[in-house]
Design a protein around this motif. Structure first.
Motif, short mmCIF file in Angstrom:
data_model
loop_
_atom_site.label_atom_id
_atom_site.label_comp_id
_atom_site.label_asym_id
_atom_site.label_seq_id
_atom_site.Cartn_x
_atom_site.Cartn_y
_atom_site.Cartn_z
N THR A 165 1.18 -1.78 -0.24
CA THR A 165 0.25 -0.10 -0.05
C THR A 165 1.20 1.14 0.44
N GLU A 214 -8.98 -10.81 -6.92
CA GLU A 214 -9.77 -10.51 -6.51
C GLU A 214 -10.32 -11.61 -4.84
N THR A 230 -8.07 -4.83 -3.45
CA THR A 230 -8.69 -3.50 -2.28
C THR A 230 -7.64 -2.08 -2.65
N ARG A 231 -6.32 -3.08 -2.58
CA ARG A 231 -4.98 -2.06 -2.51
C ARG A 231 -4.76 -1.90 -3.76
N ALA A 264 -6.91 -0.45 -5.65
CA ALA A 264 -8.09 0.18 -5.87
C ALA A 264 -7.37 1.97 -4.30
N GLU A 296 -11.67 3.05 -6.63
CA GLU A 296 -12.70 1.61 -7.41
C GLU A 296 -13.07 1.67 -8.65
N VAL A 328 -13.32 1.38 0.88
CA VAL A 328 -13.33 0.28 0.19
C VAL A 328 -12.82 -0.47 1.85
N GLU A 329 -13.14 -1.01 2.64
CA GLU A 329 -12.79 -2.21 3.58
C GLU A 329 -11.86 -2.90 2.14
N MET A 330 -10.22 -3.00 2.93
CA MET A 330 -8.99 -3.43 3.00
C MET A 330 -9.31 -5.40 3.45
N THR A 331 -10.43 -5.47 2.26
CA THR A 331 -9.95 -7.40 3.27
C THR A 331 -8.82 -7.71 2.78
#
Lengths: 213, 616
Positions: free
Chosen positions: B259, B344, B350-351, B353, B368, B459-462
């Motif tokens: 990140t 995904e 998500t990173r 994004a 996103e 966004v939640e970073m899973t």
């Protein structure tokens, strides 16, 4: 009769009745109001003639429905004002009570209601964003003003549409957040409730925070 | 009996769903939405039960398609038992949704998944105590290891019951709920929704609306905010009572690499580049095998049957459509989907994004939007469908316009088949470069002129995890099925129509009309216009038609390098395919569909003419 004396009398009778669960006599009323018994006596006679009280044969005074209503209203005004003066403005309790005694006769019902509402939720600092009222325009620190590793407490969110998703993720006033990553453009990753959330700079700027103690 | 899995995104619902149901999963579009609903069957003691995997949501009080779908599902009481799935390490946040679900008073059981991960983090959860607090059966599960998964169905059958836990709300909210219940005798959960402005009942929404306004005035916060805060606080109370925090086994935090701008951005570029290159290499290899097998096995025998000319024409068109469909679908689109699902499921998307947020802001979008853009490299149709993850109309419009320009698998075939094969591999890459520059320029332009506002990324970073082969394949399979169902019919119908046009000489007439434009402006042979026209129906058809019309597969012998290059770039840019126009129309309306088509038509011809003019 002086309207403020009338209100004082009704208020006192109302409170005395409530506290002792029985109708008070002239002497009790006089001592509650700190006034000579003669003055109270004549006042109560006038009130009885107006139909606000019933002066019983045993010397006790009972409120009629109209007297009861007025008395309660004045008592509430007194309470609200006293509370406002001492809690919000920081006056000491006894001078707040004295002052309230004077103000209660002049203040309108609307003002009392507004003060009541105000005291139930004094404007929090984060209400700024709700805009229209805008009485507090001091710049608040937002998430973007802090750095990686800082531990913060959310004090509010500006703007409502965005707020919904943030609320779902736990960004609510009082919640602890930690900035995990901050990029040059102020995009952030924050840790909240054990989850990492990535935020655009404009979203992060809408979240007001304080440094946690 | 029907069970429904409900929970936050990324809690492992799909893993559990797949372990319960095995193969034979059906995906239905829920009526009126673009949200997919997976349905499967589970056998237990020789009885068959239906399991529905509801889309992952954070809340039942929102207005996204997923939230509305799940809310309606619960309001209708469509399931006999709910299986709420929670994430053990993030129990507190997950309890927020559970508290909302409990209010619907439906029979349910609760699963706390990822118990293994919680143990690694040094968290210990008192499942029995949690069960007591909530008033439902709770099972601690580690789905990845299969721990306790077998207990889910028996519990859902045997002990599902409405949860007894209720969030204590602010006294003004509670008073409002009581008074609504008394005056209108509506249930608590409907009153709660109505206070937040969500109800179909006009009387309820009216009454609740005026109460809500009063509460909002007093609190200086929206009812939604008050309710959410109450729920979060209660969730914290519940969680702190059952979770004990111990020593965590610290492992290396990969996010410290992923990140950051450095080396995050190079990693991002390398990852996406590697993925696209692999798709390209694997795809071309598989395509050759499929196409030659199909030609030898089906088309050649059919052509030699000696049917009447019209029947032959129609039959051949149908077969060619199938061949092209399969030749694109499996080699390119499927391989791409496998790569996409890997990105995904590993949590990397998500990173990506997050890192892309800055660049995306420059073009009026936010992080996103990288997800639809990447999907666009596979196939434009699902990419356009996925723009609904962007919140505002402005963002959706810009993203949809740009996606129609991203070179999809079919366009990759054109670039590879014409430019890489006959002009040179570097020239092929230069087309990507030109398209990329055009996308950026168009984006800058669009972000200036498109009305509306920007929403920003939340966004939640899973957590990063190792993707499971089975889930990745299952997901890719579901996606390719979607592609086949949407694209295949269009392919077959248009292909037959084109065959008929050709048979009745309409195509020649068209060619004659546009000939001046083709030859003088673009410097291409007249038959190229027909090939381009075919390309509107399916991009890769432009290449195939060109070969057929030129009368040779060795295009280099009939057209010079500039002509081939011009042809390729025009067909890459010019007008999205019919299927894309159809989804643009369905998702964003006729205006955007027409504008996007005209824009790319104009851009294609302009760039083609420009190259012709410069290089001649």
């Amino acid at each position: 009769m002086d309207p403020s004396l009338r209100e004082d009398l009704l208020e006192a009778i109302c409170l005395l009745t409530r506290d002792s669960q029985r109708s008070p006599g002239i002497r009790e009323i006089a001592s509650a109001l700190d006034k000579p018994e003669g003055e109270i006596q004549s006042g109560v006679t006038t009130l009885a003639a107006d139909g606000d009280v019933i002066y019983e044969n045993d010397g006790t005074v009972t409120l009629t429905a109209t007297g009861q209503e007025l008395g309660k209203r004045v008592a509430k005004k007194h309470e609200t004002l006293q509370c406002f003066l001492s809690e919000i403005l920081g006056m000491d309790r006894s001078s707040a009570s004295d002052e309230a005694c004077v103000l209660e006769h002049a203040v309108s019902d609307d003002t009392i209601n507004r003060i009541g509402t105000y005291m139930q939720s004094p404007p929090r600092r984060w209400s700024r964003g709700q805009g229209a009222e805008g009485h507090d325009t001091s710049p608040l620190p937002a998430l973007t003003d802090f750095n990686e590793g800082d531990n913060l407490i959310v004090s509010g969110i500006l703007g409502r549409e965005r707020a919904s998703r943030l609320l779902d993720l736990g960004v609510v006033p009082g919640e602890r957040v930690r900035i995990k990553r901050k990029l040059a453009n102020h995009a952030l990753v924050v840790q909240i409730k054990g989850c990492d959330v990535a935020l655009s700079p404009e979203v992060a700027a809408s979240i007001c925070v304080e440094r946690s103690g | 009996m029907r069970f429904a899995l409900i929970g936050n995104p990324g809690v492992g619902k799909s893993t559990i769903f797949n372990q319960l149901t095995g193969l034979g999963v059906e995906v239905n579009r829920y009526p009126g939405t673009a949200v997919a609903l997976e349905t499967g069957n589970v056998c237990y003691k020789k009885e068959k039960f239906e399991v529905i995997n509801l889309p992952g949501i954070y809340s039942l009080d929102g207005n996204t398609d997923e939230e509305v779908l799940v809310r309606d599902f619960l309001l209708k009481g469509d399931a006999d038992a709910l299986i709420a799935v929670l994430d053990a390490p993030r129990l507190e946040r997950n309890l927020y949704l559970l508290l909302q679900v409990s209010e619907f008073e439906l029979p349910m059981i609760m699963i706390v998944n990822k118990m293994d991960e919680a143990e690694r983090l040094g968290l210990s959860l008192d499942i029995g105590r949690l069960s007591g607090q909530l008033g439902v059966d709770v099972i601690g599960v580690a789905a990845l290891q299969g721990r306790n998964v077998d207990r889910i169905v028996p519990a859902a059958l045997g002990t599902a019951r409405p949860a007894t836990v209720r969030t204590p709300y602010d006294h003004h909210i509670e008073a409002a709920l009581t008074s609504l219940e008394k005056t209108l005798s509506t249930p608590r959960h409907k009153n709660l929704l109505a206070l937040q402005g969500m109800s179909q009942d006009p009387l309820l929404i009216d009454t609740a609306g005026s109460i809500a306004r009063e509460i909002e005035q007093r609190h200086r916060m929206s009812v939604h905010q008050i309710i959410a805060t109450n729920r979060h606080n209660y969730a914290r109370t519940l969680a702190s009572d059952v979770v004990a925090i111990g020593e965590s086994k610290r492992s290396f935090d990969v996010d410290s690499l992923l990140t950051r701008t450095m080396p995050g951005i190079p990693i991002l570029v390398a990852t996406l580049g590697f993925m696209l290159l692999s798709v390209f290499v694997i795809g071309s290899w598989m395509e050759r095998i499929i196409v030659s097998a199909f030609t030898n096995g089906v088309i050649t025998p059919f052509a030699s049957l000696g049917l009447p000319p019209l029947a032959t024409q129609v039959g051949l068109s149908l077969l060619v459509a199938l061949q092209a469909g399969l030749g694109i679908a499996f080699p390119f689109v499927f391989t791409f989907y496998v790569g996409l699902s890997l990105l995904e499921d590993s949590g990397y998307m998500t990173r990506a994004a997050f890192l892309a947020d800055r660049a995306m802001h420059r073009i009026g979008l936010h992080g996103e939007a990288i997800i639809p853009m990447v999907i666009g490299f596979g196939c434009t149709v699902p990419a356009v469908m996925s723009v609904r993850i962007l919140k505002t109309r402005r963002e959706q419009t810009i993203a949809a316009f740009l996606i129609t320009m991203v070179p999809c698998s079919a366009r990759t075939v054109v670039i590879a088949g014409i430019v890489a094969a006959f002009v040179g591999i570097l020239w092929a890459f230069s087309i990507y470069l030109i398209v990329f520059v055009l996308i950026v320029v168009s984006a800058l332009f669009l972000s200036r002129i498109t009305p509306g506002e920007q929403f920003g990324m939340i966004v939640e970073m899973t957590p990063l995890r190792c993707p499971q082969a089975r889930l990745v394949l299952a997901k890719s399979w579901l996606r390719i099925k979607e592609f086949l169902f949407i694209a295949m019919p269009v392919l077959v119908i248009t292909s037959i129509a084109l065959g008929l046009f050709q048979y009745f000489g309409i195509i020649d007439a068209f060619q004659a009309i546009v000939e001046p434009l083709t030859t003088s402006l673009l410097g291409l042979p007249a038959y190229a216009s027909t090939a381009l026209l075919f390309g509107i129906f399916r991009k890769e058809l432009a290449f195939e038609t060109l070969a057929v019309l030129a009368g040779t597969a060795d295009l280099g012998s009939v057209m010079n390098g500039v002509q081939l290059y011009t042809f390729a770039i025009i067909s890459v840019l010019f007008v999205p395919c019919v299927s894309t126009i159809a989804v643009l129309y369905r998702n964003l309306g006729a205006r955007i569909a027409v504008l996007a088509s005209l824009y790319s038509l104009g851009l294609g011809i302009f760039i083609g003419a420009l190259i012709n003019f410069l290089m001649k």
